[in-house]
Design a protein around this motif. Structure first.
Motif, PDB file in Angstrom:
ATOM      1  N   ALA A  38      39.512  38.322  37.971  1.00 53.58           N
ATOM      2  CA  ALA A  38      38.566  38.284  39.099  1.00 53.58           C
ATOM      3  C   ALA A  38      39.182  37.598  40.313  1.00 53.58           C
ATOM      4  O   ALA A  38      39.032  38.072  41.446  1.00 53.58           O
ATOM      5  N   PHE A  39      39.872  36.476  40.094  1.00 52.18           N
ATOM      6  CA  PHE A  39      40.517  35.791  41.215  1.00 52.18           C
ATOM      7  C   PHE A  39      41.628  36.642  41.826  1.00 52.18           C
ATOM      8  O   PHE A  39      41.807  36.667  43.048  1.00 52.18           O
TER       9      PHE A  39
ATOM     10  N   ARG B 281      41.773  39.947  41.870  1.00 56.36           N
ATOM     11  CA  ARG B 281      41.105  41.006  42.635  1.00 56.36           C
ATOM     12  C   ARG B 281      40.535  40.459  43.940  1.00 56.36           C
ATOM     13  O   ARG B 281      40.645  41.116  44.982  1.00 56.36           O
ATOM     14  N   ALA B 282      39.929  39.293  43.875  1.00 53.22           N
ATOM     15  CA  ALA B 282      39.373  38.693  45.093  1.00 53.22           C
ATOM     16  C   ALA B 282      40.477  38.405  46.105  1.00 53.22           C
ATOM     17  O   ALA B 282      40.299  38.632  47.315  1.00 53.22           O
TER      18      ALA B 282
ATOM     19  N   CYS C  34      40.701  39.976  49.844  1.00 54.86           N
ATOM     20  CA  CYS C  34      40.850  39.109  51.021  1.00 54.86           C
ATOM     21  C   CYS C  34      42.106  39.449  51.805  1.00 54.86           C
ATOM     22  O   CYS C  34      42.101  39.462  53.034  1.00 54.86           O
TER      23      CYS C  34
END
Length: 150
Positions: free
Chosen positions: A7-8, A10-11, A15
């Motif tokens: 998840a991090f 992908r985030a 960004c």
């Protein structure tokens, strides 16, 4: 990988894409102003994050050296990236920019006298091909490749 790590990751990619899109839209503006704005925003964000996790301020000499490193590694990088986007366009700039880590890795392989892995060589070939096609705005002809392009 754990779900939180994915998840991090992908985030971070989302960004980064958002930031690249904003930079592309601003690329016709003064590159120096863009660097100052992005540097101040990034610096403030990093400072707030560090304070939130309980970090303390280092010695003033260390702060000065860190700022000098940031100017060279971040500031000049963004300045040249924005100028390249203005002159070459976003696709070509991104293609050239994306191969830079492979160049750095290749230099480190020479410097530390290590052999590259097979996956490194495959990735390097793919990146080189992508850079070639993005920079020449070309694609294989129908004679060279039997795939249909329409």
């Amino acid at each position: 990988m754990k779900p939180a790590q994915v998840a991090f990751c992908r985030a971070a990619c989302v960004c980064w894409g958002f930031e690249n899109n904003c930079t592309r839209r601003m690329s016709q503006k003064d590159a120096g102003q863009i660097v100052v704005i992005k540097g101040l925003c990034s610096g403030c964000g990093s400072l707030l994050l560090a304070l939130a996790v309980g970090e303390t301020f280092p010695e003033p000499g260390f702060i000065a050296l860190t700022m000098l490193l940031g100017f060279v590694a971040y500031g000049l990088s963004i300045f040249f990236y924005v100028r390249a986007q203005r002159e070459l366009g976003a696709a070509k700039t991104s293609a050239y920019y994306a191969i830079a880590p492979f160049i750095g890795t290749g230099l480190s392989l020479l410097l530390f006298r290590q052999r590259p892995s097979v996956s490194f060589l495959v990735a390097l070939a793919i990146m080189a091909a992508g850079t070639y096609f993005a920079s020449t705005e070309g694609r294989p002809s129908r004679k060279a490749c039997p795939l249909r392009w329409d």
